[in-house]
Design a protein around this motif. Sequence first.
Motif, PDB file in Angstrom:
ATOM      1  N   VAL A  63     -65.236  29.428 -48.885  1.00 34.74           N
ATOM      2  CA  VAL A  63     -65.361  28.724 -47.793  1.00 34.74           C
ATOM      3  C   VAL A  63     -64.539  27.306 -47.721  1.00 34.74           C
ATOM      4  N   GLN A  64     -64.495  26.903 -46.676  1.00 34.09           N
ATOM      5  CA  GLN A  64     -63.723  25.548 -46.421  1.00 34.09           C
ATOM      6  C   GLN A  64     -64.833  24.668 -46.222  1.00 34.09           C
ATOM      7  N   PHE A  65     -65.099  23.483 -47.118  1.00 35.10           N
ATOM      8  CA  PHE A  65     -66.122  22.553 -46.645  1.00 35.10           C
ATOM      9  C   PHE A  65     -65.593  21.069 -46.622  1.00 35.10           C
ATOM     10  N   ASN A  66     -66.035  20.672 -45.191  1.00 36.94           N
ATOM     11  CA  ASN A  66     -65.271  19.510 -44.828  1.00 36.94           C
ATOM     12  C   ASN A  66     -66.512  18.471 -44.891  1.00 36.94           C
ATOM     13  N   VAL A  67     -66.284  17.318 -45.417  1.00 35.67           N
ATOM     14  CA  VAL A  67     -67.214  16.107 -45.400  1.00 35.67           C
ATOM     15  C   VAL A  67     -66.396  14.956 -44.876  1.00 35.67           C
ATOM     16  N   ASN A  68     -67.191  14.497 -43.644  1.00 30.97           N
ATOM     17  CA  ASN A  68     -66.425  13.211 -43.103  1.00 30.97           C
ATOM     18  C   ASN A  68     -67.536  12.260 -42.988  1.00 30.97           C
ATOM     19  N   CYS A  69     -67.324  11.138 -43.656  1.00 31.54           N
ATOM     20  CA  CYS A  69     -68.269   9.896 -43.445  1.00 31.54           C
ATOM     21  C   CYS A  69     -67.620   8.852 -42.799  1.00 31.54           C
ATOM     22  N   PRO A  70     -67.413   8.687 -41.651  1.00 33.30           N
ATOM     23  CA  PRO A  70     -66.790   7.645 -40.872  1.00 33.30           C
ATOM     24  C   PRO A  70     -67.043   6.250 -41.155  1.00 33.30           C
ATOM     25  N   SER A  71     -68.242   5.817 -41.342  1.00 31.49           N
ATOM     26  CA  SER A  71     -68.797   4.532 -41.536  1.00 31.49           C
ATOM     27  C   SER A  71     -68.175   4.009 -42.939  1.00 31.49           C
ATOM     28  N   ASN A  72     -67.879   5.111 -43.843  1.00 30.75           N
ATOM     29  CA  ASN A  72     -67.517   4.527 -45.173  1.00 30.75           C
ATOM     30  C   ASN A  72     -65.978   5.104 -45.425  1.00 30.75           C
ATOM     31  N   GLU A  73     -65.208   5.354 -44.375  1.00 31.55           N
ATOM     32  CA  GLU A  73     -63.968   5.859 -44.122  1.00 31.55           C
ATOM     33  C   GLU A  73     -63.585   6.991 -45.317  1.00 31.55           C
ATOM     34  N   HIS A 106     -65.980  10.896 -55.596  1.00 33.68           N
ATOM     35  CA  HIS A 106     -64.518  10.606 -55.786  1.00 33.68           C
ATOM     36  C   HIS A 106     -64.523   9.942 -57.177  1.00 33.68           C
ATOM     37  N   ILE A 107     -63.786  10.808 -57.947  1.00 34.99           N
ATOM     38  CA  ILE A 107     -63.594  10.237 -59.509  1.00 34.99           C
ATOM     39  C   ILE A 107     -62.343   9.634 -59.765  1.00 34.99           C
ATOM     40  N   LYS A 166     -65.263  21.469 -56.437  1.00 33.41           N
ATOM     41  CA  LYS A 166     -64.520  20.384 -56.694  1.00 33.41           C
ATOM     42  C   LYS A 166     -63.060  20.368 -56.236  1.00 33.41           C
ATOM     43  N   TYR A 167     -62.420  19.335 -56.267  1.00 30.98           N
ATOM     44  CA  TYR A 167     -60.961  19.292 -55.926  1.00 30.98           C
ATOM     45  C   TYR A 167     -60.063  18.475 -56.667  1.00 30.98           C
ATOM     46  N   PRO A 168     -59.085  19.039 -57.049  1.00 28.72           N
ATOM     47  CA  PRO A 168     -58.426  20.444 -56.828  1.00 28.72           C
ATOM     48  C   PRO A 168     -59.335  21.327 -57.745  1.00 28.72           C
ATOM     49  N   SER A 169     -59.539  22.548 -57.053  1.00 26.91           N
ATOM     50  CA  SER A 169     -60.406  23.438 -57.663  1.00 26.91           C
ATOM     51  C   SER A 169     -60.101  23.962 -59.164  1.00 26.91           C
ATOM     52  N   SER A 170     -58.935  24.091 -59.366  1.00 27.15           N
ATOM     53  CA  SER A 170     -58.289  24.804 -60.664  1.00 27.15           C
ATOM     54  C   SER A 170     -58.168  23.623 -61.649  1.00 27.15           C
ATOM     55  N   HIS A 171     -58.506  22.474 -61.464  1.00 30.22           N
ATOM     56  CA  HIS A 171     -58.045  21.486 -62.408  1.00 30.22           C
ATOM     57  C   HIS A 171     -59.351  21.083 -63.277  1.00 30.22           C
ATOM     58  N   PRO A 172     -59.040  21.070 -64.628  1.00 29.08           N
ATOM     59  CA  PRO A 172     -60.317  20.720 -65.341  1.00 29.08           C
ATOM     60  C   PRO A 172     -60.779  19.404 -65.063  1.00 29.08           C
ATOM     61  N   ASN A 215     -63.204  11.211 -46.136  1.00 20.30           N
ATOM     62  CA  ASN A 215     -63.167  12.660 -45.423  1.00 20.30           C
ATOM     63  C   ASN A 215     -62.177  13.331 -46.459  1.00 20.30           C
ATOM     64  N   ARG A 216     -62.968  14.173 -46.859  1.00 15.61           N
ATOM     65  CA  ARG A 216     -62.384  15.131 -48.097  1.00 15.61           C
ATOM     66  C   ARG A 216     -62.805  16.743 -47.783  1.00 15.61           C
ATOM     67  N   THR A 217     -61.853  17.594 -47.954  1.00 10.84           N
ATOM     68  CA  THR A 217     -62.089  19.197 -47.670  1.00 10.84           C
ATOM     69  C   THR A 217     -61.988  19.650 -48.997  1.00 10.84           C
ATOM     70  N   PHE A 218     -63.073  20.537 -49.518  1.00 10.52           N
ATOM     71  CA  PHE A 218     -63.334  21.314 -50.557  1.00 10.52           C
ATOM     72  C   PHE A 218     -62.873  22.755 -50.120  1.00 10.52           C
ATOM     73  N   GLU A 219     -62.447  23.597 -51.091  1.00  6.43           N
ATOM     74  CA  GLU A 219     -62.443  24.974 -50.739  1.00  6.43           C
ATOM     75  C   GLU A 219     -62.545  25.971 -52.094  1.00  6.43           C
ATOM     76  N   GLY A 220     -63.315  26.790 -51.773  1.00 11.24           N
ATOM     77  CA  GLY A 220     -63.666  27.655 -52.929  1.00 11.24           C
ATOM     78  C   GLY A 220     -65.095  28.483 -52.867  1.00 11.24           C
ATOM     79  N   ARG A 221     -65.664  29.113 -53.948  1.00 10.74           N
ATOM     80  CA  ARG A 221     -66.729  29.566 -53.874  1.00 10.74           C
ATOM     81  C   ARG A 221     -68.051  28.609 -53.709  1.00 10.74           C
TER      82      ARG A 221
END
Length: 174
Positions: A81-91, A144-145, A112-118, A93-99
């Motif tokens: 799936v593609q999972f998009n989180v948008n929090c306008p008041s906190n600026e 956000h890390i 996680k994003y990038p999904s293949s990165h440790p 916006n991130r899209t995650f893709e995977g299981r």
Amino acid sequence: MKNIKYLSVLLVLGLLFVSCEKQPQESEWEKYYGYTNAEIVGSYSFSNVVDAFDGLTEGAYCHICPDAKIDIVGWLGSNIVQFNVNCPSNEFNRTFEGRPRLTDDDFLINMKYPSSHPHPDYELTAYVYKNKRGNIRLHGFARHITYETHVDTNNNTVYQVTAKVNYYFDVIKN
């Protein structure tokens, strides 16, 4: 004879306690184990659950997003799936893709994003809930890390500092 009277009174009291047991409300949410991708796909907006953000205090590392919009898109025949989180008041916006599920009987969404990165730059954790009416609710956060390398010139040491900024959401499927 006294024992029979006491026993009768105890039975009546027992019946009262059993009949007064709290029945679950239609609006109460329970963790939804074994959800499918098809069930979570869709658009979501604020749940209006009164205690959705109890225990959280906004600060530099904690942002509450009552205006969060979530969109989940699935691909037919795929477990991705593609999972998009948008929090306008906190600026944010991130899209995650995977299981979304780690196991078949899970009630969590973990991505996680990038999904293949440790060492990902972003993580997503959400509890999947369902009520008696069949509504789907997601409660969780996108994180956000950042990794910063610091040099301590006094001790000639190099160390890495990790900062985790969480964006909390509580949404219900439209």
